[in-house]
Design a protein around this motif. Structure first.
Motif, PDB file in Angstrom:
ATOM      1  N   TRP A  63     -12.521  -0.361  25.752  1.00 57.47           N
ATOM      2  CA  TRP A  63     -13.122  -0.882  26.989  1.00 57.47           C
ATOM      3  C   TRP A  63     -14.343  -0.053  27.378  1.00 57.47           C
ATOM      4  O   TRP A  63     -15.391  -0.598  27.734  1.00 57.47           O
ATOM      5  CB  TRP A  63     -12.074  -0.865  28.105  1.00 57.47           C
ATOM      6  CG  TRP A  63     -12.621  -1.265  29.428  1.00 57.47           C
ATOM      7  CD1 TRP A  63     -12.839  -2.527  29.888  1.00 57.47           C
ATOM      8  CD2 TRP A  63     -13.056  -0.377  30.478  1.00 57.47           C
ATOM      9  NE1 TRP A  63     -13.364  -2.479  31.164  1.00 57.47           N
ATOM     10  CE2 TRP A  63     -13.506  -1.178  31.537  1.00 57.47           C
ATOM     11  CE3 TRP A  63     -13.083   1.006  30.601  1.00 57.47           C
ATOM     12  CZ2 TRP A  63     -13.990  -0.625  32.714  1.00 57.47           C
ATOM     13  CZ3 TRP A  63     -13.571   1.553  31.774  1.00 57.47           C
ATOM     14  CH2 TRP A  63     -14.019   0.731  32.808  1.00 57.47           C
ATOM     15  N   LEU A  64     -14.194   1.269  27.304  1.00 59.63           N
ATOM     16  CA  LEU A  64     -15.306   2.142  27.676  1.00 59.63           C
ATOM     17  C   LEU A  64     -16.482   1.959  26.723  1.00 59.63           C
ATOM     18  O   LEU A  64     -17.634   1.896  27.155  1.00 59.63           O
ATOM     19  CB  LEU A  64     -14.849   3.604  27.673  1.00 59.63           C
ATOM     20  CG  LEU A  64     -15.897   4.640  28.048  1.00 59.63           C
ATOM     21  CD1 LEU A  64     -16.389   4.415  29.471  1.00 59.63           C
ATOM     22  CD2 LEU A  64     -15.329   6.040  27.900  1.00 59.63           C
ATOM     23  N   GLY A  65     -16.206   1.862  25.433  1.00 60.11           N
ATOM     24  CA  GLY A  65     -17.282   1.635  24.476  1.00 60.11           C
ATOM     25  C   GLY A  65     -17.998   0.334  24.716  1.00 60.11           C
ATOM     26  O   GLY A  65     -19.229   0.260  24.634  1.00 60.11           O
ATOM     27  N   ARG A  66     -17.242  -0.707  25.033  1.00 62.20           N
ATOM     28  CA  ARG A  66     -17.857  -2.010  25.318  1.00 62.20           C
ATOM     29  C   ARG A  66     -18.740  -1.927  26.562  1.00 62.20           C
ATOM     30  O   ARG A  66     -19.850  -2.462  26.588  1.00 62.20           O
ATOM     31  CB  ARG A  66     -16.759  -3.038  25.502  1.00 62.20           C
ATOM     32  CG  ARG A  66     -17.263  -4.423  25.731  1.00 62.20           C
ATOM     33  CD  ARG A  66     -16.115  -5.389  25.806  1.00 62.20           C
ATOM     34  NE  ARG A  66     -16.605  -6.704  26.174  1.00 62.20           N
ATOM     35  CZ  ARG A  66     -15.835  -7.714  26.507  1.00 62.20           C
ATOM     36  NH1 ARG A  66     -14.534  -7.562  26.489  1.00 62.20           N
ATOM     37  NH2 ARG A  66     -16.349  -8.864  26.838  1.00 62.20           N
ATOM     38  N   LYS A  67     -18.238  -1.256  27.596  1.00 65.07           N
ATOM     39  CA  LYS A  67     -19.026  -1.121  28.821  1.00 65.07           C
ATOM     40  C   LYS A  67     -20.313  -0.340  28.566  1.00 65.07           C
ATOM     41  O   LYS A  67     -21.371  -0.691  29.075  1.00 65.07           O
ATOM     42  CB  LYS A  67     -18.211  -0.415  29.917  1.00 65.07           C
ATOM     43  CG  LYS A  67     -17.168  -1.286  30.550  1.00 65.07           C
ATOM     44  CD  LYS A  67     -17.837  -2.370  31.345  1.00 65.07           C
ATOM     45  CE  LYS A  67     -16.827  -3.157  32.119  1.00 65.07           C
ATOM     46  NZ  LYS A  67     -17.412  -4.274  32.846  1.00 65.07           N
ATOM     47  N   LEU A  68     -20.223   0.723  27.787  1.00 68.17           N
ATOM     48  CA  LEU A  68     -21.413   1.519  27.506  1.00 68.17           C
ATOM     49  C   LEU A  68     -22.414   0.739  26.666  1.00 68.17           C
ATOM     50  O   LEU A  68     -23.622   0.842  26.885  1.00 68.17           O
ATOM     51  CB  LEU A  68     -21.018   2.816  26.800  1.00 68.17           C
ATOM     52  CG  LEU A  68     -20.273   3.838  27.653  1.00 68.17           C
ATOM     53  CD1 LEU A  68     -19.831   5.020  26.808  1.00 68.17           C
ATOM     54  CD2 LEU A  68     -21.125   4.304  28.814  1.00 68.17           C
ATOM     55  N   LEU A  69     -21.917  -0.039  25.716  1.00 68.26           N
ATOM     56  CA  LEU A  69     -22.826  -0.837  24.891  1.00 68.26           C
ATOM     57  C   LEU A  69     -23.479  -1.945  25.705  1.00 68.26           C
ATOM     58  O   LEU A  69     -24.656  -2.240  25.522  1.00 68.26           O
ATOM     59  CB  LEU A  69     -22.078  -1.421  23.696  1.00 68.26           C
ATOM     60  CG  LEU A  69     -21.711  -0.423  22.600  1.00 68.26           C
ATOM     61  CD1 LEU A  69     -20.847  -1.082  21.549  1.00 68.26           C
ATOM     62  CD2 LEU A  69     -22.953   0.168  21.984  1.00 68.26           C
TER      63      LEU A  69
END
Length: 58
Positions: A32-38
Motif C-alpha cells: 500500500w505504501l509503495g503504491r501511494k508513493l508511486l
C-alpha cells in the motif's frame, strides 16, 4: 480440563493468530505504501497536454 489449561490454549491461539497476521500486515502495508508513493511521484511529474485549436474559417 482445568481453568489453567483453557487459559493456556487461549494464549496459544492468540499468539498463533498474532504471528500469522503480523507478516500479512507488513506485506500489505508495504504494498500500500509503495503504491501511494508511486502514485504521488507520478502525479507530480505528469504534464497536461493541450492540443492547439485550428481556427480555419469555413
Amino acid at each position: 480440563m482445568t481453568i489453567n489449561d483453557v487459559s493456556l490454549i487461549g494464549k496459544k491461539v492468540l499468539v498463533g493468530v498474532t504471528v500469522t497476521l503480523i507478516p500479512f500486515v507488513i506485506i500489505f502495508g508495504g504494498l500500500w505504501l509503495g503504491r501511494k508513493l508511486l502514485e504521488k511521484g507520478s502525479a507530480t511529474k505528469t504534464a497536461q497536454i493541450v492540443q492547439p485549436q485550428n481556427s480555419t474559417p469555413s
